[in-house]
Design a protein around this motif. Structure first.
Motif, mmCIF file in Angstrom:
data_model
loop_
_atom_site.group_PDB
_atom_site.id
_atom_site.type_symbol
_atom_site.label_atom_id
_atom_site.label_comp_id
_atom_site.label_asym_id
_atom_site.label_seq_id
_atom_site.Cartn_x
_atom_site.Cartn_y
_atom_site.Cartn_z
ATOM 1 N N ARG A 163 3.738 2.171 2.628
ATOM 2 C CA ARG A 163 4.669 3.251 2.302
ATOM 3 C C ARG A 163 3.918 4.577 2.365
ATOM 4 N N LEU A 164 4.384 5.485 3.190
ATOM 5 C CA LEU A 164 3.839 6.841 3.278
ATOM 6 C C LEU A 164 4.885 7.786 2.706
ATOM 7 N N VAL A 165 4.649 8.255 1.478
ATOM 8 C CA VAL A 165 5.633 9.052 0.755
ATOM 9 C C VAL A 165 5.085 10.458 0.539
ATOM 10 N N SER A 166 5.793 11.438 1.058
ATOM 11 C CA SER A 166 5.403 12.852 0.895
ATOM 12 C C SER A 166 3.980 13.098 1.374
ATOM 13 N N LEU A 188 0.866 -1.180 0.000
ATOM 14 C CA LEU A 188 0.000 0.000 0.000
ATOM 15 C C LEU A 188 0.899 1.225 0.000
ATOM 16 N N GLU A 189 0.784 2.045 -1.050
ATOM 17 C CA GLU A 189 1.607 3.252 -1.143
ATOM 18 C C GLU A 189 0.702 4.470 -1.235
ATOM 19 N N LEU A 190 0.805 5.326 -0.248
ATOM 20 C CA LEU A 190 0.076 6.592 -0.262
ATOM 21 C C LEU A 190 1.094 7.694 -0.500
ATOM 22 N N GLU A 191 0.880 8.440 -1.581
ATOM 23 C CA GLU A 191 1.850 9.449 -1.983
ATOM 24 C C GLU A 191 1.166 10.787 -2.168
ATOM 25 N N ARG A 192 1.765 11.826 -1.598
ATOM 26 C CA ARG A 192 1.271 13.208 -1.730
ATOM 27 C C ARG A 192 -0.191 13.314 -1.260
ATOM 28 N N VAL A 193 -0.503 12.721 -0.115
ATOM 29 C CA VAL A 193 -1.855 12.776 0.439
ATOM 30 C C VAL A 193 -1.817 13.584 1.732
ATOM 31 N N ARG A 194 -2.720 14.548 1.831
ATOM 32 C CA ARG A 194 -2.891 15.254 3.104
ATOM 33 C C ARG A 194 -3.907 14.466 3.917
ATOM 34 N N LEU A 195 -3.438 13.782 4.916
ATOM 35 C CA LEU A 195 -4.270 12.842 5.669
ATOM 36 C C LEU A 195 -5.156 13.583 6.660
ATOM 37 N N SER A 196 -6.471 13.446 6.482
ATOM 38 C CA SER A 196 -7.419 14.004 7.436
ATOM 39 C C SER A 196 -7.601 13.013 8.586
ATOM 40 N N ARG A 197 -8.333 13.427 9.610
ATOM 41 C CA ARG A 197 -8.601 12.524 10.727
ATOM 42 C C ARG A 197 -9.352 11.292 10.246
ATOM 43 N N MET A 198 -10.306 11.487 9.315
ATOM 44 C CA MET A 198 -11.061 10.344 8.824
ATOM 45 C C MET A 198 -10.166 9.431 7.986
ATOM 46 N N ASP A 199 -9.249 10.018 7.198
ATOM 47 C CA ASP A 199 -8.295 9.197 6.450
ATOM 48 C C ASP A 199 -7.511 8.296 7.401
ATOM 49 N N LEU A 200 -7.099 8.861 8.534
ATOM 50 C CA LEU A 200 -6.294 8.098 9.486
ATOM 51 C C LEU A 200 -7.123 7.026 10.184
ATOM 52 N N VAL A 201 -8.422 7.299 10.408
ATOM 53 C CA VAL A 201 -9.304 6.266 10.968
ATOM 54 C C VAL A 201 -9.393 5.088 10.007
ATOM 55 N N ILE A 202 -9.592 5.389 8.728
ATOM 56 C CA ILE A 202 -9.707 4.329 7.709
ATOM 57 C C ILE A 202 -8.396 3.557 7.595
ATOM 58 N N LEU A 203 -7.283 4.290 7.510
ATOM 59 C CA LEU A 203 -5.977 3.651 7.366
ATOM 60 C C LEU A 203 -5.657 2.785 8.582
ATOM 61 N N SER A 204 -5.997 3.261 9.766
ATOM 62 C CA SER A 204 -5.733 2.497 10.992
ATOM 63 C C SER A 204 -6.504 1.185 10.999
ATOM 64 N N TYR A 205 -7.763 1.242 10.581
ATOM 65 C CA TYR A 205 -8.574 0.017 10.537
ATOM 66 C C TYR A 205 -7.965 -1.000 9.579
#
Length: 824
Positions: free
Chosen positions: A664-667, A635-652
């Motif tokens: 991979r969290l890139v930029s 899983l590669e997330l690139e150039r993403v501004r992570l919102s709180r909801m994004d982080l909830v989804i990613l954490s799950y």
């Protein structure tokens, strides 16, 4: 360029007389004898306020005397108006047009025109206030916009704000801007000057479905009409709903669209459009506009009739009234194609409700303080549901369902925690209000309604004619009155009636539901579809949850076969093998090599894995998510501004990672946080010297990154490899250090170019030597380290020979040439 007289004090009478004589004399001198004779003949019938020049005064006059006579008899500006009308009646249209152009160059708009425009401004503002004072809720109930509108968080890009950043300390990177609540000051700042002193002419309000973009745009229009916004800058503002206009039959001009919003068809249209720098056009839902045809000529004339797509495209591309201001709303699903069509846009993100405004919305919705507080307390205790309520439309659905449950004395715990489950519960609650005897008929109507929604979604249609409802036998049905809103538009011969779903997201939900209610299920048409189907795909995944399947079987009488999940898993496997959803502007015959060079593909691609994770989160079925993630080993997330909801989804999803998964969290960075204002008492206390004591008592806010890294310590998490390449995620190394002692699966860690101060390196070394640390490879190839830090790491390498630490300054391991993956 505006003439000086149009912007400054009015010219003197002597000046007007002299200019009028010059213009008229030059015009008459250009006429031959026959034309001049015909003009004098027609002039006998030219009256102004019941007066006309006697024929005896006109006979035999040359050009100079005729100009003097007209100016003396009518006055300077009326003489020019009478002359132009008479020239037209004498079939000398080109001469009349030339005179008008010269008059505008020398004098600007006439005083009568300016007076007319000034009076019409007030009339138009009053009309807008009356038309937009109320907004229709999704259940067709009208409420006052000032009473229903709850402030939203809006983050404007490129604005330097002196606030402490979320999750960062002041010693580190420059702080990201904070989101501001949408008050008058925030709306005014949308068209404010940037750091270089430039004022944008195009502002884009972007955000996900249901976040409140349309409501914010309507509030801006209403506040402008009330005199609160853009005072002295905007004379006229117009609201253009793009999706509706695209379905408008026949050709139209921008002038036609403007007239549609005026209180009467006799508006002074030409003078209104003559000063485009004083106009504001609000294009709502501009992402619905199709791409321009390759060889289509741009629309440049506001009076030129064309299809709505060309007219709206001309506004967006600044080929039509380039000096006008544009406020554009669009979803953030695939903004690349839209932004490429705009000229130097200033973007702002609509971030939904703050926690404080969620509570305000509940109290505005219920109006009963006791019920509002009870419903709010329940949602506040349900952490995930409370997080979802940052989306205003979801908040409205939750409030509607809770109100019904409270009125019926039902258990509030039935309310679920994903967007799909909330929408489904709302529909079930609405349908359950019908008598039990009507259930079979309602189920049949629901299937037809879902079919209508799917046809519209796949065909980019939001408006449906009565014939569409008659074809599916939906006209006058119960579901029509429950879920469709009726709109009447004045037609040429009769009133045109159209229908649309109470909200666009509802149409997309019913579209997803149609794939499960009907026996013929062509999921490929949806899953391989365009980016505008993103929300529909999310809903489809959510409906595959076992509890949702059980709800559909119980309430809709439908059984969802297991093969539907298998089709979805097969599609996920294709994504893992590198096959991506086609970009919206591509066609089936587009060459693959050309596809690879399209910038839109490159811009939208990095966000695509996050959208897949949103889909998986909606299922809330750990076993299914784990199985689906096996299809996506990295899983590669690139150039993403992570919102709180994004982080909830990613954490799950991280918690459900199968063994061997890589992240991979890139930029990547954090989305803007809310700008909080101190209360009056706190400000007074601070000014009296109490700020230091207060600061010592204040608890630090937990970072939104925390749940993500805590998920990596879950016993079911099989995440094997983690890469973080972004200096702005300053807290990431601290959390990573804390999980090294507990993570059961993490064996490979790449900290890319993260900043590691000396104390952080010391803590890292201690964690690496902890008995619970199972890390095998640590890459620090781009990290700048002090000599002391290098010594500490070298000592760890000596103490733990099985641990590989990669850094160019550590002698025992060479720097890899092609990155960490090749070195391993």
């Amino acid at each position: 360029m505006d003439p000086p007289e149009a912007c400054c004090s009015p010219p003197s009478v002597e000046f007007l007389v002299a200019v009028a004589r010059d213009l008229l004399q030059a015009t008459f001198e250009d006429l031959n004898q026959e034309q001049l004779k015909r003009f004098r003949h027609k002039l006998r019938d030219a009256t102004l306020d019941g007066r006309n020049i006697p024929w005896g005064r006109l006979d035999g006059l040359d050009a100079m005397d005729l100009a003097a006579q007209l100016t003396h008899f009518y006055g300077p500006e009326p003489a020019l108006d009478v002359t132009r009308k008479t020239l037209k009646r004498a079939d000398m249209l080109d001469v009349a047009a030339r005179l008008k152009e010269q008059q505008l160059q020398r004098l600007g708009p006439s005083s009568s025109t300016l007076r007319s425009i000034s009076e019409y401004k007030k009339k138009y503002r009053d009309h807008v206030l009356q038309q937009h004072a109320k907004v229709k809720e999704r259940n067709a109930r009208s409420v006052k916009i000032n009473k229903r509108f709850t402030k939203l968080l809006i983050a404007r890009e490129g604005a330097a704000l002196p606030d402490e950043a979320l999750g960062c300390t002041k010693e580190l990177e420059p702080e990201p801007q904070r989101a501001r609540r949408s008050d008058t000051h925030t709306f005014n700042r949308l068209f404010g000057r940037d750091e270089e002193g430039q004022r944008p002419l195009t502002v884009v309000l972007q955000g996900p479905a249901g976040i409140g973009k349309t409501m914010a745009a309507k509030k801006i229009l209403y506040d402008w009409a009330a005199g609160k916004l853009y005072h002295g800058q905007v004379d006229f503002a117009f609201f253009l709903p793009c999706r509706e206009l695209l379905e408008r039959p026949g050709a139209c001009s921008l002038a036609d669209l403007v007239l549609d919003q005026c209180p009467q068809r006799k508006a002074p249209l030409k003078p209104m459009l003559a000063r485009p720098e004083r106009l504001l056009f609000i294009l709502d839902g501009a992402d619905d506009l199709p791409p321009l045809a390759p060889h289509a000529a741009p629309c440049t004339d506001p009076f030129q009739a064309a299809d709505a797509a060309r007219v709206l495209g001309g506004l967006l591309g600044k080929t039509l009234l380039p000096a006008a201001r544009l406020l554009v709303t669009a979803r953030t699903t695939a903004p690349g194609r839209l932004l490429d069509r705009l000229c130097s846009p200033q973007c702002a993100e609509v971030c939904g409700f703050s926690d404080k405004d969620k509570k305000k919305y509940f109290h505005k919705f219920f109006r009963d303080e006791r019920l509002a507080e009870r419903a709010y307390r329940f949602v506040k205790e349900n952490e995930t549901l409370f997080a979802l309520c940052f989306v205003p439309f979801v908040c409205w659905i939750v409030c509607t369902v809770l109100r019904q449950q409270l009125e019926l004395g039902q258990d509030l715990s039935r309310t679920s925690k994903t967007t799909t489950s909330v929408y489904l519960l709302f529909i079930i609650s609405v349908l359950s209000s019908a008598p039990a005897a009507d259930a079979p008929r309602m189920r049949a109507e629901l299937r037809k309604l879902c079919r209508l929604a799917r046809e519209g979604t796949l065909g980019h249609r939001a408006q449906f004619a009565e014939k569409d409802l008659e074809r599916l036998e939906l006209r006058g049905s119960k579901v029509q009155t429950l879920f469709l809103s009726k709109k009447e538009l004045p037609g040429v011969l009769q009133t045109d009636v159209t229908y649309q779903f109470m909200d666009q997201s509802f149409q997309e939900f019913f579209s997803a539901l149609s794939y499960l209610l009907e026996e013929e299920r062509d999921l490929r048409a949806l899953l391989q579809g365009e980016s505008h189907l993103t929300l529909t795909t999310r809903f489809l995944f959510g409906l595959l949850n076992p509890d949702r399947v059980s709800d559909m079987q119980r309430h809709f009488g439908v059984a969802v076969p297991e093969r539907v999940k298998q089709d979805v898993l097969l599609w996920m496997q294709e994504q893992g093998q590198g096959r991506r959803r086609a970009a919206p502007e591509k066609t089936a015959g587009t060459d693959a090599a050309e596809d690879a060079e399209e910038p839109e593909e490159e811009e939208c691609e990095p966000n695509y894995p996050l959208e897949l994770l949103y889909c998986l989160y909606e299922t809330q079925e750990d076993a299914f998510v784990r199985q689906a993630l096996r299809c996506l080993p990295e899983l590669e997330l690139e150039r993403v501004r992570l919102s709180r909801m994004d982080l909830v989804i990613l954490s799950y999803c991280v918690r459900c990672c199968p063994p061997g998964q890589a992240l991979r969290l890139v930029s990547c960075g954090l989305a803007p946080a809310q700008k909080k204002k101190k209360s009056l008492m706190k400000r007074l206390h601070s000014s009296l010297g109490g700020s230091s004591s207060q600061a010592s008592k204040r608890k630090p806010q937990p970072s939104p990154l925390r749940p993500l890294f805590e998920a990596m310590t879950d016993e079911h998490c099989g995440l094997n490899s983690l890469t973080v390449q972004q200096p702005s995620l300053q807290e990431a190394p601290q959390y990573i250090i804390s999980i090294l002692r507990q993570s059961v699966a993490l064996s490979t860690l790449d900290l890319g170019d993260c900043q590691l101060p000396g104390p952080v390196v010391t803590s890292l070394c201690a964690a690496l030597q902890h008995p619970g640390c199972r890390l095998q490879t640590l890459s620090l190839t781009s990290v700048e380290l002090s000599k002391e830090s290098l010594k500490e790491l070298q000592a760890v390498k000596t103490a733990k020979p099985g641990l590989v630490i990669i850094h160019p300054a550590l002698d025992s391991h060479p720097k890899p040439s092609k990155g960490l993956s090749d070195a391993l």
